[in-house]
Design a protein around this motif. Structure first.
Motif, mmCIF file in Angstrom:
data_model
loop_
_atom_site.group_PDB
_atom_site.id
_atom_site.type_symbol
_atom_site.label_atom_id
_atom_site.label_comp_id
_atom_site.label_asym_id
_atom_site.label_seq_id
_atom_site.Cartn_x
_atom_site.Cartn_y
_atom_site.Cartn_z
ATOM 1 N N UNK A 156 -38.367 -4.095 -13.140
ATOM 2 C CA UNK A 156 -38.652 -4.650 -11.850
ATOM 3 C C UNK A 156 -38.364 -6.210 -12.052
ATOM 4 N N UNK A 157 -38.701 -6.712 -13.209
ATOM 5 C CA UNK A 157 -38.271 -8.083 -13.004
ATOM 6 C C UNK A 157 -36.797 -8.247 -13.467
ATOM 7 N N UNK A 158 -35.910 -7.610 -13.882
ATOM 8 C CA UNK A 158 -34.477 -7.664 -13.976
ATOM 9 C C UNK A 158 -34.241 -7.345 -12.671
ATOM 10 N N UNK A 170 -35.397 -7.752 -9.921
ATOM 11 C CA UNK A 170 -35.600 -8.904 -8.992
ATOM 12 C C UNK A 170 -34.871 -10.051 -9.035
ATOM 13 N N UNK A 171 -34.594 -10.311 -10.378
ATOM 14 C CA UNK A 171 -33.895 -11.612 -11.118
ATOM 15 C C UNK A 171 -32.436 -11.438 -10.333
ATOM 16 N N UNK A 196 -31.290 -9.571 -7.811
ATOM 17 C CA UNK A 196 -31.328 -9.644 -6.609
ATOM 18 C C UNK A 196 -31.391 -11.178 -6.118
ATOM 19 N N UNK A 197 -32.039 -11.795 -6.983
ATOM 20 C CA UNK A 197 -32.159 -13.279 -6.615
ATOM 21 C C UNK A 197 -30.723 -13.997 -6.844
#
Lengths: 758, 450
Positions: B33-35, B37-38, B40-41
Motif C-alpha cells: 500500500x505504501x509503495x 501510494x508513493x 501514485x504521488x
C-alpha cells in the motif's frame, strides 16, 4: 564592567518579571588524565607541539576503548575537544598499520571542511604520511580517482556515501578492503526520518565492507541525549560502549528562560516572541557582543533577519554585519557566512538549526533562542554556540505562547532537570527499509538466508516482492538487481519526498536558481502569490509549475508575509491494535494505518510588526496523499449533555494539548506529529481525535504514543487544569476564539474520560 | 543435531510459524500500500503484473533459438555463440579486412589521446556489450559480451551470454581467456561505458581485469570526421549514413534490457535471438568503421566519395593532431590539410562549410608566411559576411585589420575592417580586444596629424 555584564545587569533590573528562571552554570575546571601508554611517540610529540600535554578524561577513556577494539559512542557538549577522542586512536591505528583506512561521516559538508583542517594539522605535526581527503559533491572529478585509491581518511557525508560511494564500491576497493574505522560525528543529528535512512545506509556500508573482508569499528560522537547507547546501537547494528563523562572545562554561563509579557489577559495573548527576541538581540548587538539568534523555521529566520538588519543597518558602502543562515541557502553562500563569523566581519547571525551542528564559527558570547526548538537536547546544543572554554556567556530561551513553550518556561525544574530526550529512529520503516533494500541489492546481490536489518525470512519476503515488481531477478539462489535504474538517486535521506521543487528568480533577464524546497512544503510556501523569503529578500511567487516542479519568483519589497492553511482528510486503512472499552460507554484507543489527504486552501497576508491580517487569497493546488501510522482516541457519542459546539471545541482543545504533550514525551519535534479531529468519524462512527506521524510509513511515533498514552493524557490534564487562564488560551487548549467558550471545560472532561478508559 | 531439532511439542511450533507468517503477510500488505501510494504521488503508473509464464517456455532453451553451445566451466556454465566470417566479408560498403590496413599514424590518430598499444589491428579485440541498463554503478550487468578478432583469414565473433546473472563468473572467466591474449581494445564509446562497466564486473567477481590498456575508442575519431555533417554520431546513424549498412528488423538498443528480463522470466530463448543479431552487427560495424576511418586518414581525398564537407572536418582534425604531436609547422603536415581544404572547395561546399574551409586555409597560409594567398582568402570572406556567417567573417575581418594596421599601415582601412568586425556578434574577450584596436586606430589616425 564588561559589555556583557552591563546587559546582564539591565536584564536583572528591568526584565525580572519576564524571566521565569535564571540558571547560572558555574565555571568548571578541567579533569585531566595522562596520555595512554599505547600512544606512539610521534603523536605524543605532535600533541605537545600543539600545546597539549595531557588529555581530558573523556578523550582518554574513548581512545582507550577504541584501542581495545570496542565500538564507542562519546557524549560531549560543544567545544569539549571531541575530535581528539576519535582522531587519536584512528591516527595511532594508522601509524601501526599504514594500509588501514577510515571513513569519517559528518552530517553536513561545511562541517567536514573544518574537521579536515584540524586533522591535517595533527597529521602534519606528527610528520605522518596519512592522506586525508574530503569526498563530496564539491570534489572535482579530476581529484576523485586519486582520493579513491590513495586517501587514508575519507571525509564525507551520509548522502554522498549513499549515492556516490556505495553504489560505485568497486572503485573504492582499497578503502573497503582495509576499512578499519568509521567515525560518525554528531550522531544525535541522525534521528527521526534522517536517522532511519542513515541506519540503513550504514547497514549497506557494513555489507559492502564484509564483501571485501573488512569489519570496521565504529566511533560515534553525540551531544547530550538520553539514549546514546541505544541510538548508536540502532544506527550501527553493533553493541556500542558509551563514554558520557565530560572532562573539559567551561566558563560561567547564564541560561535564562524568558516569557513575553501578557498583552491581553482575557484572551491569554502574549507579546510576540519574535519581537521579544529582536529586542534582546538588539541589546547585545548594540554593545558589539557577538550574537547568534536561533529561529525554528525558515520563515521566522527571515522575519528576524529583516528585523535585525533594521536594528543594525549596514554602514555606508559596507556589507551588513548581520547575516542569515539556513537550509535553503546555496553551499557557497553558507561557506561565506561561516568565514565571516570566524573572522568577526559578521557580528550577528540568525540561523535555523542548520547551525546547531558543530560548525566552527568561533567565539560567540550571546545566544537568543526564539521559541523552544522542540527538544531539550537542541536547546542545549543551540545554547552551546555561546561561550566556549572560559569567560562569561549568556543564552536566553524566549518562549512563544504554544503549550509546550509555556510548559518549559513555567517548569524550569523540568527544563534544567537534565532530562534530555531520547533520539528515536525506526530503520524498519517499511518505505525506508525497502528503498535501501533496493540500493543494497543494486550494490551486491542478496544470497538466500541473508538478512538486511531484519530476519532472513522477512528480508526474503521483501526481496520476493521486489522480484515480483521486476526490480530484482532471482537466479541461482540469489536475488540480482535487474532494473534499468539507479535506485540511490531516487532516495533522498533528508526529506520525505524524493523530488524537490526548484525556485527560479526571474527578476533579471537571466533567470537564476536561488534554492529548492521539498514537495510537501511547496503548497504552503510556494503557492502563487505567496511571499517567499530568501536571504531576507522577499520574492513574490508569480507562477508555480507543478508538473515541471518549478516556482518562478520575482524580487519585491512589501510590508507583509503570507501564511497558508492546510485542510486535511484522514481515512483509516487498517486497524492494527485497539483497546476495547470497558463498558462500551467510555473512550477507546486505537492504533493503525491511515491515509491522509491534505490540500492547501487559502493564504493570509500578515503585516510585519503588527502581525495583522491584511488580506487573503485562494490556493489552487492538487491534493497530496500520504499513508502513515496514527494513534486515535474515540469518545462515546453521548457526552452527558455536552452541547455540540462545546464538544467540537473540546475535541480541538484535546487534539492541541495531546499533540504538544505527545511531542514532549516522545522527545520529538512538534512538526513530526500532526493531529486531526473528526466529530463523527467514518471509521468509528463517533467523535475521534487522531495523532499521526508526518512522514509516509511512520517513524514509530504513533506506536510509541499509543504505548505511553496514559502518561500523555495525565500530563495533558495537569497542564490544562494548571493553566491560570479562564476559558482557554494559546498556552493550553488554544485561544478561546478557536475552541469556544466551553472548550476548555470540555477538554478537561474529555481528558478525564480518556483516562477512565485505562 | 542442534537441540531445537527434537521438536516434541511441534504443535506450538506450527502455531508460531503461522503467527510469524501472518505478521509477515501483514507487513507485506502494508508495504504494498505504501509503495503504491508513493508511486501514485510521484505520478508513476503502477508496475503491471507479469503475465503468467508461457506454456512452451521449457521447449525453447537458448541453444534451440540461437546457434551455439552451453559451456561447462570451472566457474559454472554459460552460453557461447560462435560466428566465423571470411575477412573479405563486406559489411556495408567495405570488407572487414580494410581494418587490417591500419598502421602507425592512422592508429595514433584514431586512438588519440591514448596509445593504441599495437601496430596493427590483427591483434586487437573488438568489444561490444549488451547490458541490463545504462545506469552504471554496480547494479548494471553486461549479460551479453560480444568479442571479435581476426584469426588468420577469418574474422571470429564470440558472444557470451549469461543465462541468468548467476552465470556471470563463468562468462567473465571465458572472456578473460580470450581478451588477455590481445594487445588492444577497439570499441565505440567503450572508454566511457563498456570498459569501466567490465572493470566493475571483474572487481565484483574478484577476477583479474583481462583487457589490455591500449584502447581505440572509435567514437572520438568518428566525431572528428562526421560531427559537422551528421546530426548524430550514434553507431546506428553512422552505419546507415557512412558504412552503408542497413539493418532489417533490428531491435532498438533501448528495448534490450526489457527483452532480457522477458527471457529471464520465461526462459524462452527466442526473445534473445534479435539481441544476438544486434550485437553481432555492432561488432562488425566496429571493424569496418575502424577500416574506413583509417582509410580516410591514409587517403583523405577518398572522403570526396561521401561528401566534401567530411574533407574539411578531416583537414581540421589533421591540423589538431599535428598540433598535439608538436609538428604543426612541418610542411608535409600542413600540405595534407591544405589539400583537404582546396579539394573540398573545388568540389563545391555549402556556404558555411566553404567559409570554414577558406578560413582554415587562410590561417595555414598565414602560418607559412604566404601573405598574399591569406589576404585573398580573407577578402573573399569579408566580401560575403552574410553568407559566410559571423563565425568566419569576423576573424577574417580582424586579420585584415591587423594586416592593414601593421603591414600596409593603412589605418583608415584597418579601422573600417575593425568596425565591421565589431558589428558582428562575438565573445567578450574578442569584443574588448576590438574596442581597444578601434581606439588605438582612431588615435593613430588623429595622432600624427595633430
Amino acid at each position: 564592567m564588561s559589555a556583557l555584564a552591563q546587559v546582564l545587569d539591565e536584564l536583572r533590573t528591568k526584565s525580572a518579571d519576564r524571566i521565569t528562571a535564571w540558571q547560572t552554570l558555574e565555571a568548571r575546571p578541567a579533569r585531566f588524565l595522562p596520555f595512554p601508554e599505547w600512544l606512539p611517540d610521534r603523536l605524543r610529540d605532535a600533541l605537545a607541539s600543539r600545546g597539549i600535554a595531557e588529555l581530558y578524561s573523556h578523550q582518554r577513556l574513548t581512545a582507550d576503548l577504541v584501542a581495545a577494539g570496542r565500538h564507542v559512542a562519546v557524549v560531549t557538549p560543544t567545544a569539549s575537544g571531541k575530535t581528539l577522542c576519535y582522531n587519536l586512536p584512528v591516527l595511532a591505528g594508522m601509524l601501526a598499520r599504514p594500509e588501514s583506512r577510515a571513513l569519517y561521516l559528518f552530517p553536513t559538508k561545511a562541517l567536514s571542511q573544518d574537521q579536515l583542517a584540524e586533522l591535517h594539522g595533527l597529521v602534519g605535526a606528527a610528520g605522518a604520511d596519512i592522506k586525508t581527503h574530503t569526498y563530496d559533491g564539491d570534489t572535482p572529478a579530476s581529484a576523485r580517482r586519486a582520493i579513491r585509491n590513495a586517501g587514508h581518511i575519507v571525509v564525507t557525508n551520509p548522502d554522498m556515501l549513499h549515492t556516490g560511494i556505495l553504489p560505485h564500491h568497486t572503485k573504492w576497493v582499497r578503502l573497503f578492503e582495509n576499512l578499519r574505522y568509521v567515525v560518525i560525528d554528531e550522531m544525535h543529528q541522525y534521528r527521526g526520518v534522517f536517522g532511519s535512512h542513515v541506519a540503513n545506509v550504514l547497514r549497506r556500508l557494513k555489507r559492502v565492507a564484509a564483501f571485501y573482508g573488512s569489519r570496521p569499528q565504529f566511533i560515534l560522537s553525540s551531544a547530550t541525549i538520553a539514549n546514546p547507547g541505544e541510538l548508536a546501537g540502532s544506527l550501527t547494528g553493533e553493541e556500542v560502549d558509551v563514554v558520557a563523562e565530560n572532562g573539559a572545562p567551561s566558563g560561567t554561563k547564564h541560561f535564562l528562560l524568558y516569557n513575553p509579557p501578557v498583552v491581553n489577559a482575557g484572551l491569554g495573548i502574549r507579546r510576540s516572541y519574535l519581537l521579544e527576541a529582536r529586542a534582546l538581540a538588539a541589546a547585545f548587538l548594540a554593545r558589539n557582543i557577538p550574537t547568534i539568534v536561533f529561529a525554528r523555521s525558515r520563515l521566522a529566520t527571515e522575519v528576524l533577519l529583516s528585523y535585525m538588519r533594521e536594528v543594525r543597518p549596514a554602514e555606508p558602502g559596507k556589507r551588513s554585519r548581520i547575516s542569515g543562515y539556513r537550509g535553503g541557502y546555496l553551499p557557497h553562500e553558507r561557506r561565506e557566512i561561516e568565514r565571516g563569523l570566524r573572522t568577526g566581519e559578521i557580528l550577528g547571525v540568525v540561523a535555523t538549526n542548520a547551525l546547531e551542528l558543530g560548525v566552527d564559527i568561533g567565539q560567540l558570547d550571546a545566544c537568543v533562542i526564539a521559541g523552544y526548538p522542540g527538544s531539550i537536547a537542541s536547546s542545549w546544543q543551540q545554547a552551546g554556540r555561546a561561550g566556549r572554554r572560559s569567560g562569561e556567556s549568556i543564552a536566553v530561551l524566549v518562549a512563544d505562547s504554544s503549550p509546550l513553550n509555556q510548559f518549559m518556561v513555567n517548569h524550569p525544574e523540568y527544563f534544567f532537570g537534565r532530562s534530555p530526550e531520547h533520539a528515536l529512529v525506526n530503520p524498519q520503516n517499511p518505505l525506508i527499509a525497502v528503498n535501501h533494500l533496493k540500493c543494497a541489492a543494486f550494490e551486491l546481490p542478496f544470497a538466500e538466508g541473508e538478512g538486511f536489518g531484519a530476519a532472513a525470512a522477512e528480508t526474503a519476503a521483501h526481496l520476493d516482492y521486489l522480484a515480483e515488481q521486476r526490480i530484482l531477478h532471482k537466479s541461482g539462489n540469489r536475488w540480482y538487481w535487474m532494473a534499468d535504474a539507479f535506485p540511490a538517486e531516487a532516495v533522498s535521506l533528508r526529506s520525505a519526498a524524493t523530488d524537490n521543487f526548484v525556485i527560479v528568480d526571474t527578476s533579471e533577464p537571466k533567470a537564476r536558481v536561488i534554492g529548492e524546497l521539498d514537495r510537501f512544503a511547496v503548497p504552503t510556501l510556494l503557492h502563487e502569490d505567496a511571499i517567499y523569503l530568501h536571504g531576507a529578500t522577499q520574492y513574490h511567487v508569480d507562477r508555480l509549475d507543478w508538473e515541471e516542479q518549478k516556482a518562478h519568483v520575482k524580487r519585491v519589497d512589501v510590508d507583509y508575509y503570507t501564511d497558508a492553511e492546510l485542510a486535511v482528510k484522514l481515512t483509516v486503512l487498517d486497524e492494527l491494535a485497539a483497546e476495547p472499552s470497558v463498558a462500551g460507554s467510555c473512550a477507546t484507543a486505537g492504533l493503525g494505518e491511515v491515509e491522509v489527504r491534505s490540500m492547501a486552501t487559502i493564504f493570509k497576508k500578515i503585516k510585519f510588526h503588527t502581525h495583522e491580517n491584511i488580506g487573503w487569497g485562494q490556493i489552487h493546488l492538487p491534493e497530496q496523499e500520504m499513508h502513515t501510522s496514527a494513534w486515535w482516541l474515540t469518545f462515546p457519542q453521548d457526552q452527558g449533555g455536552l452541547r455540540e459546539s462545546d464538544l467540537q471545541g473540546g475535541l480541538v482543545g484535546f487534539a492541541s494539548i495531546i499533540h504538544h504533550v505527545a511531542a514532549l514525551h516522545l522527545l520529538s519535534d512538534v512538526r513530526d506529529l500532526h493531529t486531526a479531529v473528526q466529530v463523527k468519524s467514518p471509521h468509528t462512527g463517533r467523535p475521534t481525535v487522531f495523532v499521526y506521524d508526518s512522514y509516509p510509513g511512520g517513524i514509530g511515533l504513533a506506536e510509541k504514543a499509543f504505548e505511553i498514552r496514559r502518561d500523555i493524557l495525565k500530563a495533558g490534564l495537569a497542564m490544562v487544569s494548571g493553566c491560570p487562564c479562564g476559558a482557554g488560551c494559546p498556552s493550553c487548549v488554544g485561544p478561546q476564539a478557536e475552541v469556544g467558550a466551553g472548550g476548555k471545560a470540555a477538554t478537561v472532561r474529555l481528558l478525564k474520560e480518556a483516562l477512565r478508559a485505562g | 543435531m542442534p537441540d531445537d531439532a527434537d521438536g516434541v511439542d511441534g504443535v506450538d511450533d506450527v502455531d508460531d510459524v503461522d503467527g510469524v507468517a501472518d505478521a509477515l503477510a501483514a507487513k507485506l500488505a502494508q508495504l504494498r500500500r505504501l509503495v503504491e501510494a508513493a508511486e501514485k504521488r510521484a505520478g508513476r503508473p503502477p508496475v503491471p503484473q507479469p503475465p503468467p509464464p508461457q506454456q512452451q517456455a521449457e521447449s525453447w532453451p537458448i541453444e534451440s533459438a540461437v546457434h551455439g553451445t552451453v559451456l561447462d566451466t570451472a566457474r559454472g556454465s554459460c552460453f557461447l555463440s560462435d560466428s566465423v566470417l571470411p575477412s573479405s566479408h563486406r559489411h556495408g560498403r567495405w570488407p572487414l579486412a580494410l581494418a587490417l590496413e591500419l598502421r602507425g599514424d592512422e592508429l595514433d590518430w584514431l586512438s588519440f589521446p591514448t596509445g593504441a598499444g599495437c601496430a596493427c589491428l590483427d591483434r586487437a579485440v573488438f568489444v561490444d556489450v549488451e547490458t541490463t541498463g545504462l545506469a552504471g554503478g554496480t547494479g548494471t550487468i553486461p549479460f551479453l559480451i560480444g568479442l571479435g578478432f581476426f584469426e588468420g583469414p577469418a574474422f571470429v565473433i564470440h558472444q557470451y551470454l549469461m543465462r541468468g546473472p548467476h552465470e556471470e563468473a563463468a562468462v567473465l572467466a571465458e572472456v578473460s581467456a580470450r581478451a588477455s591474449e590481445r594487445e588492444t581494445v577497439v570499441s565505440f564509446n567503450g572508454k566511457a561505458f563498456d570498459l569501466p562497466l567490465l572493470e566493475t564486473r571483474y572487481t565484483l567477481a574478484r577476477q583479474r581485469f583481462p583487457f589490455p590498456t591500449g584502447h581505440v575508442d572509435l567514437l572520438f575519431g568518428a566525431r572528428r570526421v562526421w560531427r559537422p555533417r551528421l546530426e548524430s554520431c550514434r553507431l546506428a546513424n553512422l552505419e546507415y549514413r557512412v558504412l552503408g549498412v542497413s539493418r532489417h528488423d533490428d531491435i532498438p538498443g533501448s528495448l534490450v534490457p526489457q527483452v532480457y528480463q522477458d527471457y529471464l522470466r520465461t526462459g524462452d530463448g527466442r526473445y534473445l535471438a534479435p539481441v544476438f543479431e544486434h550485437n553481432l552487427l555492432d561488432v562488425l560495424s566496429l571493424v569496418t568503421l575502424a577500416g574506413r576511418l583509417g582509410q580516410l586518414r591514409r587517403r583523405p581525398l577518398s572522403a570526396l566519395e561521401d561528401d566534401p564537407a567530411d574533407l574539411v572536418a578531416l583537414g581540421r582534425s589533421l591540423e589538431r593532431a599535428a598540433r598535439a604531436a608538436g609538428c604543426a609547422d612541418r610542411p608535409e603536415a600542413q600540405n595534407e590539410s591544405m589539400q583537404c581544404y582546396r579539394e573540398a572547395l573545388a568540389a563545391g561546399l555549402a556556404a558555411d562549410d566553404a567559409a570554414r574551409a577558406l578560413l582554415a586555409l587562410s590561417l595555414l597560409h598565414k602560418r607559412r608566411g604566404e601573405r598574399d594567398e591569406a589576404l585573398r582568402c580573407w577578402e573573399q570572406l569579408a566580401r560575403g559576411p552574410g553568407r559566410a556567417g559571423p563565425a568566419c567573417a569576423r576573424p577574417a575581418l580582424i586579420e585584415l585589420a591587423k594586416h592593414h594596421e601593421h603591414v600596409t599601415r593603412d589605418y583608415a582601412l584597418a579601422l573600417g575592417y575593425s568596425e565591421a568586425a565589431a558589428r558582428l556578434p562575438g565573445g567578450p574577450a574578442e569584443k574588448d580586444a576590438l574596442s581597444h584596436r578601434i581606439r588605438r586606430l582612431s588615435s593613430r589616425l588623429r595622432g600624427p596629424a595633430a
